[in-house]
Scaffold this motif. Structure first.
Motif, PDB file in Angstrom:
ATOM      1  N   PRO A 151       0.775  -1.006  -0.073  1.00 36.22           N
ATOM      2  CA  PRO A 151       0.012  -0.164   0.150  1.00 36.22           C
ATOM      3  C   PRO A 151       0.946   1.159  -0.007  1.00 36.22           C
ATOM      4  O   PRO A 151       0.292   2.296  -0.587  1.00 36.22           O
ATOM      5  CB  PRO A 151      -0.696  -0.169   1.207  1.00 36.22           C
ATOM      6  N   GLU A 152       1.896   1.094   0.709  1.00 33.17           N
ATOM      7  CA  GLU A 152       2.927   2.396   0.658  1.00 33.17           C
ATOM      8  C   GLU A 152       3.634   2.817  -0.733  1.00 33.17           C
ATOM      9  O   GLU A 152       3.462   3.722  -1.265  1.00 33.17           O
ATOM     10  CB  GLU A 152       3.836   2.158   1.744  1.00 33.17           C
ATOM     11  N   GLN A 212      -4.197  -2.546  -5.439  1.00 37.09           N
ATOM     12  CA  GLN A 212      -3.349  -3.299  -4.205  1.00 37.09           C
ATOM     13  C   GLN A 212      -3.597  -4.661  -4.256  1.00 37.09           C
ATOM     14  O   GLN A 212      -4.881  -5.071  -4.132  1.00 37.09           O
ATOM     15  CB  GLN A 212      -3.663  -2.846  -2.619  1.00 37.09           C
ATOM     16  N   GLU A 236       0.806   4.397  -2.712  1.00 34.42           N
ATOM     17  CA  GLU A 236       0.521   5.845  -2.586  1.00 34.42           C
ATOM     18  C   GLU A 236       1.621   6.913  -3.473  1.00 34.42           C
ATOM     19  O   GLU A 236       1.249   7.714  -4.093  1.00 34.42           O
ATOM     20  CB  GLU A 236       0.902   6.198  -1.048  1.00 34.42           C
ATOM     21  N   ALA A 246       0.679   8.960  -6.512  1.00 30.50           N
ATOM     22  CA  ALA A 246       1.269  10.660  -6.620  1.00 30.50           C
ATOM     23  C   ALA A 246       1.963  10.902  -7.746  1.00 30.50           C
ATOM     24  O   ALA A 246       1.806  12.070  -8.208  1.00 30.50           O
ATOM     25  CB  ALA A 246       1.957  10.751  -5.204  1.00 30.50           C
TER      26      ALA A 246
END
Length: 303
Positions: free
Chosen positions: A162-163, A185, A166, A170
């Motif tokens: 998930p990180e 994910q 992100e 972006a």
């Protein structure tokens, strides 16, 4: 990288640069990293750095305080923190890709995956449209490269972290690709179940380093880059083996299968593709250093 903005004099930055260059030389870190960092952090161009003309400027805005910059540079030297993580970005193709320690730093050789996809579809315009998958997207670099290349395709970018997603989301947003890239994910093809048999192509830079090799890599990699994106299991081929076996279910007839691998894996990957019996036109391609780095194949045509 810290968000705090700061302003310093040219003289202060010149003094910091001189000290940083000496420290780099003493620590065996390429001195070019100092100037690349200052281009990113202080917005200086190469000529200003070469001529040291910035020294006389009364004010130079920095993206973080000089103290923070100095602390991060110490980590670069002592802890081998990659300079890309200090700057928070790395150049990739014509883009600046944001990176954090949640994602693998995109390498220049990985850019060749996009060029290979372009070449493979040059005479197959139907494959330049429809659905493409970037499996294990990390920073989103490959997905962005595909979206920039195949203007009429929808890119589906998947990552287990998930990180990492992100960061990828972006990047797609800041570079203007959020409309044509969809993010998921999950593990490999799993989130794309509803599109089975519809993909024009799949591109992946999967984990391919044998578990026992990871501790022997440069400390910049071993200590700072995410092992989830590096560790390919006992022989380094776990993820690639899975992608060989599962991908034909998701690719359309004649669809493209394209991956990056490490030196020494080409013969094993070619054999896997041949033994699967569902691929044709299997090719191995070298990177700019002459290493057999990429495998490309087409799914068999179905009658």
């Amino acid at each position: 990288m810290a968000d705090k903005q700061s302003v310093v004099t040219g003289l202060q930055l010149w003094q910091w640069r001189n000290t940083a260059l000496k420290m780099a030389a003493a620590s065996g870190v390429p001195s070019a990293e100092v100037d690349w960092l200052l281009q990113e952090i202080a917005g200086l161009d190469r000529l200003a750095l070469l001529l040291e003309s910035f020294k006389d400027k009364p004010q130079i805005p920095l993206k973080l305080s000089l103290e923070d910059l100095d602390n991060l540079w110490q980590k670069r030297l002592e802890d081998r923190l990659p300079v890309q993580y200090i700057a928070g970005v790395t150049p990739w193709r014509k883009f600046k890709i944001a990176v954090s320690n949640s994602v693998l730093i995109p390498r220049p050789e990985t850019e060749c995956l996009i060029d290979l996809a372009i070449t493979a579809t040059a005479n197959l315009p139907h494959l330049q449209r429809g659905h493409w998958a970037d499996l294990g997207t990390g920073s989103g670099a490959i997905a962005i490269g595909l979206a920039d290349t195949f203007k009429n395709a929808t890119i589906h970018a998947v990552d287990f972290s998930p990180e990492a997603l992100e960061v990828a989301i972006a990047n797609a947003r800041s570079l203007g690709f959020e409309e044509c890239i969809r993010f998921y994910q999950g593990s490999w093809w799993n989130p794309l179940e509803s599109l089975r048999g519809q993909f024009s192509g799949m591109v992946s830079n999967p984990p391919y380093i044998p578990t026992s090799t990871i501790p022997t890599l440069q400390p910049e990699v071993t200590d700072h880059e995410p092992h989830l994106a590096l560790d390919g299991g006992l022989d380094g081929l776990d993820s690639i083996r899975h992608l060989v076996e599962v991908s034909p279910t998701y690719l359309q007839s004649g669809g493209i299968w394209l991956i990056e691998m490490m030196a020494g894996q080409a013969d094993a990957v070619r054999e896997m593709l041949q033994n699967c019996g569902k691929y044709r036109n299997i090719e191995i391609y070298k990177d700019l250093a002459g290493i057999q780095r990429f495998a490309l194949a087409f799914k068999n045509y179905e009658l």
